[in-house]
Design a protein around this motif. Structure first.
Motif, short mmCIF file in Angstrom:
data_model
loop_
_atom_site.label_atom_id
_atom_site.label_comp_id
_atom_site.label_asym_id
_atom_site.label_seq_id
_atom_site.Cartn_x
_atom_site.Cartn_y
_atom_site.Cartn_z
N PHE A 14 7.29 -52.46 20.11
CA PHE A 14 7.22 -51.30 19.22
C PHE A 14 6.56 -50.11 19.92
O PHE A 14 6.97 -48.97 19.72
CB PHE A 14 6.49 -51.63 17.91
N ASN A 15 5.56 -50.37 20.75
CA ASN A 15 4.92 -49.28 21.49
C ASN A 15 5.92 -48.65 22.47
O ASN A 15 6.01 -47.42 22.56
CB ASN A 15 3.68 -49.79 22.23
N ILE A 16 6.66 -49.47 23.16
CA ILE A 16 7.66 -48.96 24.11
C ILE A 16 8.75 -48.18 23.37
O ILE A 16 9.12 -47.07 23.77
CB ILE A 16 8.27 -50.11 24.93
N ALA A 17 9.25 -48.74 22.28
CA ALA A 17 10.31 -48.07 21.51
C ALA A 17 9.82 -46.75 20.92
O ALA A 17 10.55 -45.76 20.91
CB ALA A 17 10.81 -49.00 20.40
N THR A 18 8.58 -46.75 20.44
CA THR A 18 8.01 -45.53 19.87
C THR A 18 7.88 -44.45 20.94
O THR A 18 8.30 -43.30 20.73
CB THR A 18 6.65 -45.82 19.22
N ARG B 140 19.92 -29.74 24.69
CA ARG B 140 21.12 -30.53 24.94
C ARG B 140 21.12 -31.67 23.95
O ARG B 140 20.15 -32.41 23.84
CB ARG B 140 21.13 -31.10 26.36
N TRP B 141 22.21 -31.86 23.23
CA TRP B 141 22.28 -32.87 22.18
C TRP B 141 21.08 -32.73 21.26
O TRP B 141 20.46 -33.71 20.84
CB TRP B 141 22.38 -34.26 22.76
N THR B 142 20.76 -31.49 20.98
CA THR B 142 19.58 -31.17 20.20
C THR B 142 19.61 -31.85 18.84
O THR B 142 18.58 -32.33 18.35
CB THR B 142 19.46 -29.64 20.03
N TRP B 143 20.78 -31.91 18.24
CA TRP B 143 20.93 -32.56 16.94
C TRP B 143 20.49 -34.03 17.00
O TRP B 143 19.88 -34.53 16.07
CB TRP B 143 22.38 -32.46 16.44
N LEU B 144 20.79 -34.69 18.12
CA LEU B 144 20.43 -36.09 18.28
C LEU B 144 18.91 -36.23 18.42
O LEU B 144 18.29 -37.09 17.77
CB LEU B 144 21.14 -36.71 19.48
N GLY B 145 18.31 -35.40 19.27
CA GLY B 145 16.85 -35.45 19.43
C GLY B 145 16.14 -35.14 18.13
O GLY B 145 15.18 -35.82 17.76
N ALA B 146 16.62 -34.12 17.41
CA ALA B 146 16.01 -33.77 16.12
C ALA B 146 16.18 -34.91 15.12
O ALA B 146 15.25 -35.23 14.37
CB ALA B 146 16.62 -32.48 15.59
N GLY B 147 17.34 -35.53 15.12
CA GLY B 147 17.57 -36.66 14.23
C GLY B 147 16.67 -37.84 14.56
O GLY B 147 16.11 -38.47 13.66
N MET B 148 16.53 -38.13 15.85
CA MET B 148 15.65 -39.23 16.27
C MET B 148 14.23 -39.00 15.77
O MET B 148 13.61 -39.90 15.20
CB MET B 148 15.63 -39.34 17.80
N LEU B 149 13.73 -37.80 16.01
CA LEU B 149 12.34 -37.50 15.64
C LEU B 149 12.16 -37.40 14.13
O LEU B 149 11.11 -37.79 13.60
CB LEU B 149 11.86 -36.24 16.34
N ALA B 150 13.17 -36.90 13.42
CA ALA B 150 13.09 -36.81 11.96
C ALA B 150 13.06 -38.20 11.33
O ALA B 150 12.25 -38.48 10.44
CB ALA B 150 14.24 -35.98 11.41
N VAL B 151 13.94 -39.08 11.79
CA VAL B 151 13.95 -40.45 11.26
C VAL B 151 12.65 -41.16 11.60
O VAL B 151 12.04 -41.82 10.75
CB VAL B 151 15.18 -41.23 11.78
N PHE B 152 12.19 -41.00 12.84
CA PHE B 152 10.91 -41.59 13.25
C PHE B 152 9.79 -41.11 12.33
O PHE B 152 8.99 -41.91 11.82
CB PHE B 152 10.61 -41.23 14.71
N THR B 153 9.74 -39.81 12.09
CA THR B 153 8.68 -39.23 11.26
C THR B 153 8.78 -39.75 9.83
O THR B 153 7.75 -40.08 9.21
CB THR B 153 8.76 -37.69 11.30
N LEU C 59 9.62 -39.43 23.44
CA LEU C 59 9.87 -38.70 24.68
C LEU C 59 11.32 -38.28 24.82
O LEU C 59 11.61 -37.13 25.20
CB LEU C 59 9.42 -39.54 25.88
N VAL C 60 12.25 -39.17 24.52
CA VAL C 60 13.67 -38.82 24.63
C VAL C 60 14.05 -37.78 23.59
O VAL C 60 14.71 -36.78 23.90
CB VAL C 60 14.57 -40.07 24.53
N GLY C 61 13.62 -37.98 22.35
CA GLY C 61 13.91 -37.00 21.30
C GLY C 61 13.37 -35.63 21.65
O GLY C 61 14.06 -34.61 21.51
N SER C 62 12.14 -35.58 22.14
CA SER C 62 11.53 -34.31 22.54
C SER C 62 12.29 -33.67 23.70
O SER C 62 12.56 -32.47 23.69
CB SER C 62 10.06 -34.53 22.96
N ALA C 63 12.63 -34.47 24.69
CA ALA C 63 13.33 -33.95 25.87
C ALA C 63 14.67 -33.35 25.48
O ALA C 63 15.06 -32.28 26.00
CB ALA C 63 13.51 -35.06 26.91
N LEU C 64 15.40 -33.99 24.59
CA LEU C 64 16.70 -33.46 24.15
C LEU C 64 16.53 -32.11 23.46
O LEU C 64 17.32 -31.18 23.68
CB LEU C 64 17.41 -34.46 23.23
#
Length: 138
Positions: free
Chosen positions: A55-59, A74-87, A64-69
């Motif tokens: 879970f620590n690795i996945a988190t 680039r693929w901003t929608w994906l990064g934003a979606g990743m971080l929104a779901v995480f949040t 990091l990947v969501g922020s980098a996107l």
């Protein structure tokens, strides 16, 4: 004055800084979870997330990947979606104010409201990064 504001907010530098600031809570947390791996694992275990190491690795990877996107725009929608779901997922896991006693209940309620606001900001980033023109409202 509006032309000056438009030139500033419309610049690539402004966009880069804005995306970096918006995601700072995520990439700083991701870096911390890698730099102090054992503390990150302990945090996951504290919230009942097992196996805590995975879970620590996945988190960290999600943050990091969501922020980098988003930062790279680039693929901003994906990064934003990743971080929104995480949040959103952190709310029932770490900020379940409805199951807490006062005064922490009220404090955690406000943390949840801040999380919802961050989700809204991530939605705006995904919306504004879309290359498809939006139809005007009637």
């Amino acid at each position: 004055m509006p032309a000056l504001i438009d030139s500033i907010t419309g610049s690539r530098v402004f966009g880069f800084v804005a995306r970096t600031v918006l995601t700072s809570m995520f990439w700083l947390s991701g870096i911390a979870k890698i730099a102090d791996f054992n503390t990150g694992v302990a945090e996951m275990a504290h919230f009942g997330l097992e196996p805590a190491m995975l879970f620590n690795i996945a988190t960290a990877a999600t943050q990091l990947v969501g922020s980098a996107l988003i930062i790279a725009n680039r693929w901003t929608w994906l990064g934003a979606g990743m971080l929104a779901v995480f949040t959103a997922l952190t709310i029932p896991i770490a900020h379940n104010f409805w199951a807490m006693q006062e005064p922490i209940r009220t404090i955690e309620f406000y943390v949840v409201m801040e999380h919802i606001t961050v989700i809204g900001a991530l939605m705006v980033v995904a919306w504004k990064s879309a290359k498809v023109p939006v139809a005007p409202a009637h």
